[in-house]
Design a protein around this motif. Structure first.
Motif, PDB file in Angstrom:
ATOM      1  N   ALA A 177       0.989  -1.366   0.000  1.00 10.52           N
ATOM      2  CA  ALA A 177      -0.015   0.192  -0.070  1.00 10.52           C
ATOM      3  C   ALA A 177       1.107   1.566  -0.122  1.00 10.52           C
ATOM      4  CB  ALA A 177      -1.051  -0.313   0.884  1.00 10.52           C
ATOM      5  N   GLY A 190      -2.758   4.911  -7.877  1.00  9.41           N
ATOM      6  CA  GLY A 190      -4.044   4.651  -8.560  1.00  9.41           C
ATOM      7  C   GLY A 190      -2.882   3.615 -10.047  1.00  9.41           C
ATOM      8  N   ARG A 218      -2.536  -3.877  -7.584  1.00  6.83           N
ATOM      9  CA  ARG A 218      -2.776  -3.032  -7.729  1.00  6.83           C
ATOM     10  C   ARG A 218      -2.598  -1.208  -6.784  1.00  6.83           C
ATOM     11  NH1 ARG A 218      -7.535  -1.887  -4.265  1.00  6.83           N
ATOM     12  NH2 ARG A 218      -7.428  -3.001  -2.364  1.00  6.83           N
ATOM     13  N   LYS A 225      -3.185   0.656  -4.160  1.00  5.67           N
ATOM     14  CA  LYS A 225      -3.551   1.033  -2.988  1.00  5.67           C
ATOM     15  C   LYS A 225      -3.611   1.472  -1.646  1.00  5.67           C
ATOM     16  CE  LYS A 225      -3.396  -3.516  -1.873  1.00  5.67           C
ATOM     17  NZ  LYS A 225      -2.369  -3.558  -3.061  1.00  5.67           N
ATOM     18  N   GLU A 253      -6.199   0.511   3.966  1.00 11.66           N
ATOM     19  CA  GLU A 253      -7.037   0.077   3.632  1.00 11.66           C
ATOM     20  C   GLU A 253      -6.872  -1.227   4.149  1.00 11.66           C
ATOM     21  OE1 GLU A 253      -7.863  -2.264  -0.152  1.00 11.66           O
ATOM     22  OE2 GLU A 253      -7.566  -0.442  -1.406  1.00 11.66           O
TER      23      GLU A 253
END
Length: 179
Positions: free
Chosen positions: A43, A49, A70, A72, A76
């Motif tokens: 992360a 993005g 991805r 992120k 999260e």
């Protein structure tokens, strides 16, 4: 490690500011080298993005699956933003910017260390020089993660383990380039 962590893979979070190259490579390496003993995530504090295509290309060339990766936000994984976030056992920063930022509160009271790697995405030069920077970042991460996975987790007390994590962050991967 506690008894509950011995019955599940140890969760490792790799942090980088943009979560587009180094942290994503580290996540991929850990999930391969950790062979089920570790579950890796990545992360960023201000994620871009998008993944750096040079990082995903390198990973694909080395036979890593990349379709699930991805960029992120670290929110999260923060306990205040996501009560379902996995309990983290380890959090490693792989860039100097993320290491200097105030991190959220992580679930699981993880051990932390800084494993700074130069940003290959900021390399200027020819395509070959940039590709070499990405390969070098991969090599350093792979070396550190391999050292980490070889640690005798069950037999190290928390203080000894922290010292070893810090030592790994200072280690240099052997130079495998041809002169």
């Amino acid at each position: 490690m506690t008894d509950d962590t011995r019955h599940r893979p140890l969760n490792v979070l790799f942090l980088c500011t943009h979560n587009s190259a180094r942290s994503v490579m580290a996540e991929s390496i850990m999930n391969r080298v950790g062979a089920g003993r570790f579950k890796a995530y990545s992360a960023g504090s201000t994620p871009s993005g998008v993944l750096d295509p040079r990082a995903t290309s390198l990973l694909q060339h080395l036979n890593y699956k990349t379709d699930h990766l991805r960029s992120k936000a670290w929110d999260e994984f923060a306990i205040l933003n996501n009560p379902d976030a996995p309990d983290l056992d380890f959090v490693f920063t792989v860039c100097d910017n993320a290491a200097g930022e105030v991190c959220p509160i992580w679930p699981g009271q993880p051990m932390t260390a800084h494993w700074g790697i130069p940003n290959p995405g900021s390399t200027e030069g020819t395509e070959a020089e940039v590709a070499l920077a990405f390969a070098d970042a991969y090599r350093q991460l792979n070396s550190r993660i391999t050292l980490f996975c070889a640690l005798p987790m069950a037999s190290l007390d928390r203080l000894s383990l922290q010292r070893r994590l810090d030592e790994i962050g200072q280690s240099q991967a052997p130079d495998t380039s041809v002169a």
